[in-house]
Design a protein around this motif. Structure first.
Motif, mmCIF file in Angstrom:
data_model
loop_
_atom_site.group_PDB
_atom_site.id
_atom_site.type_symbol
_atom_site.label_atom_id
_atom_site.label_comp_id
_atom_site.label_asym_id
_atom_site.label_seq_id
_atom_site.Cartn_x
_atom_site.Cartn_y
_atom_site.Cartn_z
ATOM 1 N N THR A 100 0.798 -1.224 0.000
ATOM 2 C CA THR A 100 0.000 0.000 0.000
ATOM 3 C C THR A 100 0.834 1.279 0.000
ATOM 4 O O THR A 100 0.300 2.366 -0.221
ATOM 5 N N ASP A 101 2.131 1.169 0.255
ATOM 6 C CA ASP A 101 2.973 2.366 0.411
ATOM 7 C C ASP A 101 3.614 2.838 -0.891
ATOM 8 O O ASP A 101 4.265 3.883 -0.915
ATOM 9 N N PHE A 102 3.451 2.059 -1.963
ATOM 10 C CA PHE A 102 4.082 2.405 -3.232
ATOM 11 C C PHE A 102 3.078 2.259 -4.364
ATOM 12 O O PHE A 102 2.125 1.483 -4.278
ATOM 13 N N ALA A 103 3.337 3.027 -5.439
ATOM 14 C CA ALA A 103 2.477 2.979 -6.616
ATOM 15 C C ALA A 103 3.340 2.885 -7.863
ATOM 16 O O ALA A 103 4.541 3.226 -7.838
ATOM 17 N N ILE A 104 2.742 2.394 -8.927
ATOM 18 C CA ILE A 104 3.469 2.307 -10.200
ATOM 19 C C ILE A 104 3.935 3.704 -10.603
ATOM 20 O O ILE A 104 3.176 4.670 -10.541
ATOM 21 N N GLY A 105 5.193 3.805 -10.976
ATOM 22 C CA GLY A 105 5.789 5.085 -11.335
ATOM 23 C C GLY A 105 6.604 5.728 -10.233
ATOM 24 O O GLY A 105 7.344 6.687 -10.489
ATOM 25 N N ASP A 106 6.489 5.224 -9.003
ATOM 26 C CA ASP A 106 7.274 5.779 -7.898
ATOM 27 C C ASP A 106 8.765 5.511 -8.118
ATOM 28 O O ASP A 106 9.164 4.415 -8.542
ATOM 29 N N GLU A 107 9.578 6.493 -7.810
ATOM 30 C CA GLU A 107 11.031 6.316 -7.829
ATOM 31 C C GLU A 107 11.476 5.880 -6.440
ATOM 32 O O GLU A 107 11.163 6.543 -5.441
ATOM 33 N N VAL A 108 12.174 4.747 -6.379
ATOM 34 C CA VAL A 108 12.514 4.134 -5.101
ATOM 35 C C VAL A 108 13.990 3.766 -5.066
ATOM 36 O O VAL A 108 14.679 3.761 -6.099
#
Length: 329
Positions: free
Chosen positions: A79-87
């Protein structure tokens, strides 16, 4: 996907380009398209020693622990990340965890965080392993405002990050190194540089702590150097070591009442214990970077897909000035 694979272990074992199945986001994981991977000493140890290290993956092996990139798929329960997030994170390259020297990695979401907005992918990839190690050692030793801290190896990968974090915690920091370049780097990070080839421990303890000793000694050199750390610490002080694989007489530590903290940051990955702690530390490091108090030093030499072996050699031969990073885009 493309991946750089080891089909054998040893100092001369080549990294070979191979096609592997694209990873699928498993529960609690995210798939990340890898932009950059840093090379750490532990990576070179695995490359050299293979099965002689209990954490080495079975062949064929994809190494690479640190990485930065972009999320392309989300597993169930995340739940803490979404597609497109830079990690960025440190999430593979040992035991049964595939590494980041590949186009994609399926990473445990507890072992990653949103990358610092102020850092490039290249800079972000340089930070996870050394940053977590430095942060853990300093916090376990209770570094706080007004304390005196000595960082052994203050120009190294872990050491230069420890200097910056200790200063952020409010400590007065000194750091050992050798040569003009390392002294200049240490000073630029806001610490007092101590050339251990020119000064004895008792001399800089007398000069900079009035003979009392440092509240905390963060030893990123370890091994036989730990005796110097014991000598530099004050009575009832703290020594945090990142390299404690050594037989050593603890008598000096006993008579000073020292607390010894051994930091081995791979434990959460190896044993699936406390993994979210690493995600939390990475989030804290990103905030420090974005607030302008933490910046990794990255070696100026650039490496790509075809240069992985050269990148490993560059770190192993001691010629790197800062973290070695391989860019995969």
């Amino acid at each position: 996907m493309k991946a750089m694979v080891l089909n054998s272990y040893g100092p001369d074992a080549p990294f070979e380009l191979a096609e592997l199945p694209d990873p699928v986001a498993t529960p609690g994981h995210v798939v990340v398209k890898v932009a950059a991977v840093s090379v750490n000493t532990v990576d070179t140890m695995i490359h050299n020693m293979g099965p002689d290290l209990p954490l080495s993956p079975n062949l064929p092996a994809v190494l690479g622990m640190d990485f930065a990139g972009t999320v392309t798929a989300i597993g169930e329960g995340v739940t803490d990340f979404a597609i497109g997030d830079e990690v960025y994170g440190c999430a593979g390259g040992l035991m049964d965890l595939p590494g980041s020297l590949a186009e994609y990695i399926n990473a445990d979401s507890r072992l990653i965080a949103h990358k610092p907005k102020s850092l490039s992918m290249r800079e972000s990839a340089a930070l996870p392993l050394v940053g977590i190690t430095a942060y853990e050692g300093l916090t376990r030793a209770g570094v706080g405002d007004g304390q005196t801290v000595l960082v052994q190896g203050g120009a190294g990968g872990v050491g230069h990050v420890a200097v910056q974090i200790a200063r952020h915690f409010g400590a007065k920091v000194s750091a050992t190194g050798r040569g003009a370049d390392q002294m200049s780097l240490i000073e630029s990070l806001g610490a007092r540089p101590l050339d251990f080839t020119k000064q004895k421990v008792e001399d800089y303890v007398a000069e900079h702590t009035d003979g009392v000793g440092f509240d905390v000694v963060f030893d990123s050199v370890g091994g036989a150097n730990m005796t110097n750390s014991f000598a530099a610490a004050k009575l009832n002080g703290h020594v945090a070591s990142t390299v404690a694989m050594v037989e050593i007489d603890l008598t000096p530590a006993h008579f000073k009442g020292l607390s010894l903290h051994v930091v081995f940051m791979l434990i959460p990955m190896m044993h699936d214990v406390g993994r979210q702690t690493h995600g939390n530390i990475l989030q804290a490091l990103a905030e420090l970077a974005d607030n302008g108090v933490l910046k990794p030093v990255v070696d100026e030499q650039t490496f790509g897909w075809a240069d992985v072996g050269a990148a490993y050699a560059h770190l192993k031969n001691g010629s790197a000035a800062g973290k070695v990073v391989v860019e995969l885009q």
